[in-house]
Design an enzyme around this catalytic site. Sequence first.
Site, PDB file in Angstrom:
ATOM      1  N   HIS A 153      45.704  14.115  89.040  1.00 14.29           N
ATOM      2  CA  HIS A 153      45.421  12.781  88.497  1.00 14.29           C
ATOM      3  C   HIS A 153      46.680  12.198  87.881  1.00 14.29           C
ATOM      4  O   HIS A 153      47.660  12.911  87.605  1.00 14.29           O
ATOM      5  CB  HIS A 153      44.295  12.843  87.459  1.00 14.29           C
ATOM      6  CG  HIS A 153      44.598  13.689  86.255  1.00 14.29           C
ATOM      7  ND1 HIS A 153      44.455  13.236  84.965  1.00 14.29           N
ATOM      8  CD2 HIS A 153      45.051  14.972  86.133  1.00 14.29           C
ATOM      9  CE1 HIS A 153      44.786  14.189  84.113  1.00 14.29           C
ATOM     10  NE2 HIS A 153      45.140  15.252  84.797  1.00 14.29           N
TER      11      HIS A 153
ATOM     12  N   HIS B 237      38.624   6.757  83.996  1.00 17.35           N
ATOM     13  CA  HIS B 237      39.665   7.603  84.588  1.00 17.35           C
ATOM     14  C   HIS B 237      39.116   8.274  85.837  1.00 17.35           C
ATOM     15  O   HIS B 237      37.908   8.490  85.974  1.00 17.35           O
ATOM     16  CB  HIS B 237      40.111   8.664  83.573  1.00 17.35           C
ATOM     17  CG  HIS B 237      41.337   9.427  83.987  1.00 17.35           C
ATOM     18  ND1 HIS B 237      42.535   8.826  84.275  1.00 17.35           N
ATOM     19  CD2 HIS B 237      41.539  10.772  84.184  1.00 17.35           C
ATOM     20  CE1 HIS B 237      43.430   9.741  84.600  1.00 17.35           C
ATOM     21  NE2 HIS B 237      42.845  10.915  84.563  1.00 17.35           N
TER      22      HIS B 237
ATOM     23  N   CYS C 174      45.694   5.609  87.350  1.00 13.47           N
ATOM     24  CA  CYS C 174      44.829   6.661  87.908  1.00 13.47           C
ATOM     25  C   CYS C 174      44.128   6.220  89.188  1.00 13.47           C
ATOM     26  O   CYS C 174      44.123   6.932  90.190  1.00 13.47           O
ATOM     27  CB  CYS C 174      43.826   7.148  86.863  1.00 13.47           C
ATOM     28  SG  CYS C 174      42.646   5.886  86.296  1.00 13.47           S
TER      29      CYS C 174
END
Length: 385
Positions: A352, A340, A280
Amino acid sequence: MRIRRRSLILTLCMVVAAGAVTTAQAPANLPGAEDILKPLRERFAPDRRLAVFDISITTSPQGVIVGGEVEQAEAKDAVMRAVRAAGYDTAADRIVVLPDPALGADRRGVVRVSVANVRSKPSHPAEMATQTVLGWSVRVLKKQSGWYLVHTDPDGYLGWIEELQLTLVSDERLKAWTANPRVIVTAPVSVVRERADAGAAPVTDVVIGGLLRSEGVEGAWVKVGLPDGRQGYIRGEDTKTLEAWMAATRPVASNIEKTALQFMGTPYLWGGTSSKGFDCSGYVKTVLHLNGIEMPRDTDQQAEQGTAVPIDAGVDQLRSGDLLFFGTRAAAGRSERISHVGIYVGNGEFLHASGLVRRNSLLPASAIYSESLRNRLLRARRVLK
């Protein structure tokens, strides 16, 4: 049979006795060593992903020994002053200041493969910490078992690269490499071939962001040189001159989204920062890098960049290009944990890398709404000016 057994017992006793002597003579950690080292570690290596401060203080029959590695002579001097101030005036100094003098003048490296995997230890089974791509430089600290400990450029991240993936150079040779006319790869993936022919054998694959020396144009192809001296041809449509690319780079929301969308469907790869696979934060870092914004490598580091943006129920304060950070909220006895990150692209949606690069929404009415991520949304940061 009995004689052999007595011999075996005698041999085992000798081994045990020898082991006891070895153990008695082996260096042991000095009591209170951590109290001496902690403030110095916080001073010289507050983030151990970015700096080497690997010091031990041990005792042996020969006395107190201070050993390990640091990157600054100032850090070494500070350690020895602190040890002696603690009452160990005769402590032996065994600290090595990196880069290792054994490297000689070649203390820089240029990546010679499409994507170099940077690992946490000098071993293929070790965790992949990050990646760096063809033509980019690293700062070399030492060599061990066919691997180099390096700082990647420009983020300074620490890790190990296999020696065959680097071309070692001096500072002067690195300047010569960067002074040459270069092209940057602008296609997510391309190939350098032996001849200006789509059917020619490949010299190497390349990924977006890779750098090659430009040696002229031949029709639809560009003749290029690699850091290790190999030569070949790449389709001109897959590159731009570095100067033209830099002049055209505009870190604005529309360009960020356009770049981010190029990688839709790219698989998730822990430690990945290339079009071969992303985690990520690697996805965010690469997208922003390709738009002229340099970011730290990891999510928690990225969450400290830019300025805070309020998050309301309708996410009305967010703008395209903002970064969204997700994780676990602070609670009694537990601090906040960011795990994240994604890129907001407007209308409640964000891109993402999770399983693959994909699009989700923060708004319950959307068909791509992610309730779990909405509940875990902790922060938003604005890095675009």
